[in-house]
Design an enzyme around this catalytic site. Structure first.
Site, short mmCIF file in Angstrom:
data_model
loop_
_atom_site.label_atom_id
_atom_site.label_comp_id
_atom_site.label_asym_id
_atom_site.label_seq_id
_atom_site.Cartn_x
_atom_site.Cartn_y
_atom_site.Cartn_z
CE LYS A 173 -24.58 35.93 21.18
NZ LYS A 173 -24.76 36.53 19.83
CE1 TYR A 176 -23.98 42.05 21.38
CE2 TYR A 176 -25.89 41.64 22.75
CZ TYR A 176 -24.84 41.17 21.99
OH TYR A 176 -24.64 39.81 21.83
NE ARG A 211 -14.91 38.29 17.53
CZ ARG A 211 -16.11 38.88 17.42
NH1 ARG A 211 -16.87 39.08 18.50
NH2 ARG A 211 -16.58 39.25 16.27
CB THR A 262 -21.52 37.89 12.90
OG1 THR A 262 -20.53 38.76 13.44
CG2 THR A 262 -22.85 38.16 13.56
NE ARG A 268 -20.79 33.69 16.92
CZ ARG A 268 -20.50 34.99 17.01
NH1 ARG A 268 -19.76 35.58 16.08
NH2 ARG A 268 -20.95 35.69 18.03
CG ASN A 322 -24.26 34.41 16.77
OD1 ASN A 322 -24.67 34.51 17.93
ND2 ASN A 322 -23.81 35.44 16.09
CG HIS A 350 -20.78 38.43 23.51
ND1 HIS A 350 -20.76 39.42 22.54
CD2 HIS A 350 -19.91 38.83 24.47
CE1 HIS A 350 -19.94 40.38 22.93
NE2 HIS A 350 -19.41 40.05 24.09
CD GLU A 369 -18.14 42.87 25.58
OE1 GLU A 369 -18.62 43.33 24.54
OE2 GLU A 369 -17.63 41.73 25.65
P1 GDP Z 1 -20.41 39.39 16.96
O1 GDP Z 1 -19.38 40.22 17.66
O2 GDP Z 1 -19.82 38.47 15.91
O3 GDP Z 1 -21.32 38.64 17.90
O4 GDP Z 1 -21.35 40.38 16.12
P2 GDP Z 1 -21.89 41.85 16.45
O5 GDP Z 1 -21.25 42.42 17.68
O6 GDP Z 1 -21.77 42.63 15.19
O7 GDP Z 1 -23.46 41.61 16.69
C1 GDP Z 1 -23.94 41.11 17.91
C2 GDP Z 1 -24.99 40.05 17.64
O8 GDP Z 1 -26.11 40.64 16.98
C3 GDP Z 1 -24.55 38.92 16.72
O9 GDP Z 1 -23.83 37.92 17.37
C4 GDP Z 1 -25.88 38.43 16.19
O10 GDP Z 1 -26.56 37.59 17.12
C5 GDP Z 1 -26.69 39.72 16.06
N1 GDP Z 1 -26.57 40.35 14.74
C6 GDP Z 1 -25.55 41.14 14.32
N2 GDP Z 1 -25.74 41.59 13.08
C7 GDP Z 1 -26.94 41.08 12.69
C8 GDP Z 1 -27.74 41.21 11.48
O11 GDP Z 1 -27.37 41.86 10.52
N3 GDP Z 1 -28.93 40.54 11.45
C9 GDP Z 1 -29.38 39.80 12.50
N4 GDP Z 1 -30.56 39.19 12.37
N5 GDP Z 1 -28.68 39.66 13.64
C10 GDP Z 1 -27.47 40.29 13.75
MG MG Z 2 -19.57 41.95 18.85
#
Ligand code: GDP
Ligand code: MG
Length: 199
Positions: free
Chosen positions: A15, A55, A120, A126, A137, A157, A160, A171
């Site tokens: 990112k 997304y 992962r 996350t 992370r 973080n 992705h 993806e």
């Molecule tokens: P990942 O698969 O661990 O990256 O998480 P997700 O697919 O659930 O979310 C995608 C991205 O959105 C995350 O990597 C974070 O950058 C952001 N994100 C997800 N959930 C939250 C949240 O509750 N608050 C905030 N501020 N950012 C979030």
């Molecule tokens: Mg995700």
């Protein structure tokens, strides 16, 4: 050698914060040293539309992420911004689009046995505050839901990584043309997957 039954491909995107913090080499090294193989890579500045599509490739992502975000708050005894997962995720997505299209990213495809799950595990959960030490992370970032909310932005973080094999396949197709993903052998694969008797 037997067919590579457990081999998978997964999408990793470094990112904008990962690029800006000059962590590209360290991040890539984590995937190299476990024995995975990079089969595609490119640097680009993604458009907001590209990030939104990325997304929402999985229509369930909105509900899942909204629910996960609410749990993140309640687990820590905090009040979520709303109890409706779709409202919470709308805000997450808006901030995420801004963050992910704010500068160059590096998109890559990595291949190997159990690639989706292994990546992962290396990336961690996350929220950097609660992701395990030893993960990308957990080791390279200190952000939290609280801090990112306070600053009205997505959680920073660094990377992705596809969350499932289905997500990975969708993806990869979305970020790369077939011709950009390269089929080749690495010598180390013989050691990791095929060596018997030390020869
Ligand atoms: P990942 O698969 O661990 O990256 O998480 P997700 O697919 O659930 O979310 C995608 C991205 O959105 C995350 O990597 C974070 O950058 C952001 N994100 C997800 N959930 C939250 C949240 O509750 N608050 C905030 N501020 N950012 C979030
Ligand atoms: Mg995700």
């Amino acid at each position: 050698m037997k067919p590579r039954q457990y081999h998978e491909r997964t999408l990793i995107v470094i990112k904008p914060d990962g690029v800006q913090r000059s962590l590209v080499g360290d991040i890539i090294h984590r995937f190299e040293r476990i024995g995975l193989k990079m089969v595609a890579s490119k640097m680009l500045v993604a458009t907001p539309a590209h990030i939104e599509k990325h997304y929402t490739l999985d229509p369930e992502w909105l509900m899942k992420t909204g629910t996960k975000a609410i749990k993140g708050y309640t687990d820590k005894g905090l009040k979520p911004p709303s109890t409706d997962p779709m409202k919470v995720v709308a805000l997450v997505l808006k901030n995420l689009i801004k963050y992910m299209s704010s500068g160059p990213v590096i998109a890559m495809v990595w291949e190997g046995a159990h690639a989706v799950e292994i990546v992962r595990k290396l990336v961690g959960s996350t929220e950097p505050l609660t992701s395990d030490t030893g993960t990308i992370r957990g080791d390279y970032m200190l952000d939290s839901y609280r801090l990112s909310d306070h600053n009205e932005r997505a959680i920073y973080n660094l990377v992705h990584a596809s969350g499932s094999l289905k997500e990975a396949n969708e993806e990869i197709k979305f970020w790369f043309k077939d011709s950009e993903v390269i089929d080749y052998d690495l010598i180390l694969e013989k050691v990791i997957y095929g060596m018997t008797g030390g020869k």
